[in-house]
Enzyme design. Structure first.
Site, PDB file in Angstrom:
ATOM      1  N   CYS A 197       0.858  -1.187   0.000  1.00 55.93           N
ATOM      2  CA  CYS A 197       0.000   0.000   0.000  1.00 55.93           C
ATOM      3  C   CYS A 197       0.897   1.239   0.000  1.00 55.93           C
ATOM      4  O   CYS A 197       1.728   1.391   0.899  1.00 55.93           O
ATOM      5  CB  CYS A 197      -0.866  -0.023   1.257  1.00 55.93           C
ATOM      6  SG  CYS A 197      -1.855   1.461   1.493  1.00 55.93           S
ATOM      7  N   CYS A 232      -0.945   3.465  -6.489  1.00 49.39           N
ATOM      8  CA  CYS A 232      -1.858   2.883  -5.497  1.00 49.39           C
ATOM      9  C   CYS A 232      -2.052   1.455  -5.965  1.00 49.39           C
ATOM     10  O   CYS A 232      -2.306   1.218  -7.161  1.00 49.39           O
ATOM     11  CB  CYS A 232      -3.189   3.632  -5.476  1.00 49.39           C
ATOM     12  SG  CYS A 232      -4.497   2.769  -4.567  1.00 49.39           S
TER      13      CYS A 232
HETATM   14  N1  DGL Z   1      -4.042   0.473  -1.954  1.00 50.24           N
HETATM   15  C1  DGL Z   1      -3.683   1.644  -1.252  1.00 50.24           C
HETATM   16  C2  DGL Z   1      -2.447   2.309  -1.855  1.00 50.24           C
HETATM   17  O1  DGL Z   1      -1.633   1.670  -2.482  1.00 50.24           O
HETATM   18  C3  DGL Z   1      -4.673   2.680  -0.840  1.00 50.24           C
HETATM   19  C4  DGL Z   1      -6.132   2.625  -1.049  1.00 50.24           C
HETATM   20  C5  DGL Z   1      -6.849   3.387   0.063  1.00 50.24           C
HETATM   21  O2  DGL Z   1      -7.049   2.775   1.111  1.00 50.24           O
HETATM   22  O3  DGL Z   1      -7.175   4.578  -0.123  1.00 50.24           O
HETATM   23  O4  DGL Z   1      -2.217   3.479  -1.687  1.00 50.24           O
END
Ligand code: DGL
Length: 264
Positions: free
Chosen positions: A73, A187
């Site tokens: 993430c 993301c």
């Molecule tokens: N998948 C997450 C990232 O790579 C974030 C998504 C979220 O919770 O806003 O930033």
């Protein structure tokens, strides 16, 4: 003995990284944890989000006893890697915006970065641009909507092209007659939208998904060699921090990645 990994994200985005880890290290024993109780991370203030993840990670490490943790993430990695590394002796492999490879690949020198608002605001991200953008023009776009839209698409819900296009359009710009030719998927949710992104993009670009590089980094940190194709996947398990069951529409996706879970 292969590795025991904890792969962590706010939602299903981290599965785009897990998929690559599976390709390179199918025998790894993987626990996937989605912090759905706190999803989406994108609009959280930095302080409370950092405190929340540090506290949660303490519990998860105690429960799963991993050899390494993959923070799959960007919103979390650009914030919590230092406090996590200060507290725990095991390695943490993060996922941060792939600005360096994008700047190296761009021919026009105009690069878009699609991220959450949190990742967009981070000093860490600004520092990556200062250090590695190589004179490129970088357009940072923070979307609160795109990760939830990716979750909806993954659950098989219908999402209008226009909704996706609105979120990505600001990354498509023209500077002194040169157009964006490279976009960083900063993301981990966004690679799951790749077909839709290609369809609604105002013009074709190269999309940079760092998942493969992160999987390679996991192997190098653990000093493991890439496993041969055909090595069977060791079954792992997927957890939601809310304690809810996973939506049953995700059962095939999780099964394809060798993950079991409780489904609604
Ligand atoms: N998948 C997450 C990232 O790579 C974030 C998504 C979220 O919770 O806003 O930033």
């Amino acid at each position: 003995m292969s590795a025991r990994l904890l792969v962590f994200d706010s939602g299903i985005g981290g599965l785009s990284v897990l998929r690559e880890i599976r390709r390179q290290l199918p025998s790894a024993e993987i626990a996937y944890v989605a912090d759905d109780a706190a999803f989406p991370y994108g609009d959280w203030e930095a302080g409370p989000l950092s405190d929340h993840i540090v506290a949660l990670m303490g519990q998860l490490i105690e429960r799963h006893r991993p050899d390494a943790v993959v923070i799959a993430c960007n919103t979390a990695s650009t914030l919590v890697l230092p406090p996590l590394r200060a507290r725990h002796a095991i390695p943490f492999i993060g996922t941060v915006p792939a600005i360096k490879p994008a700047a190296e690949r761009s021919k026009s020198g105009v690069v878009g970065v699609l991220a959450t608002p949190g990742t967009m605001k981070r000093d860490y991200t600004r520092e990556l641009i200062r250090s590695f953008a190589n004179g490129c023009h970088i357009r940072l776009v923070g979307s609160s909507e795109l990760a939830p839209l990716a979750e909806a698409v993954m659950r098989g819900e219908s999402v209008a092209d226009a909704a996706i296009r609105t979120e990505i359009e600001p990354a498509f710009i023209e500077v002194d007659g040169r157009r964006t030719d490279t976009i960083v998927l900063a993301c981990t949710h966004y690679p799951f939208l790749i077909d839709r992104l290609e369809r609604v993009a105002p013009w074709p670009v190269e999309w940079i998904d760092p998942a493969e590089a992160i999987a390679r980094r996991v192997l190098s940190v653990l000093k493991l060699a890439r496993e041969a194709d055909g090595v069977p996947m060791r079954p792992g398990r997927a957890f939601l921090t809310s304690g809810h069951a996973w939506p049953r529409q995700l059962a095939p996706v999780l099964a394809g990645m060798g993950l079991e879970g409780d489904f609604s």
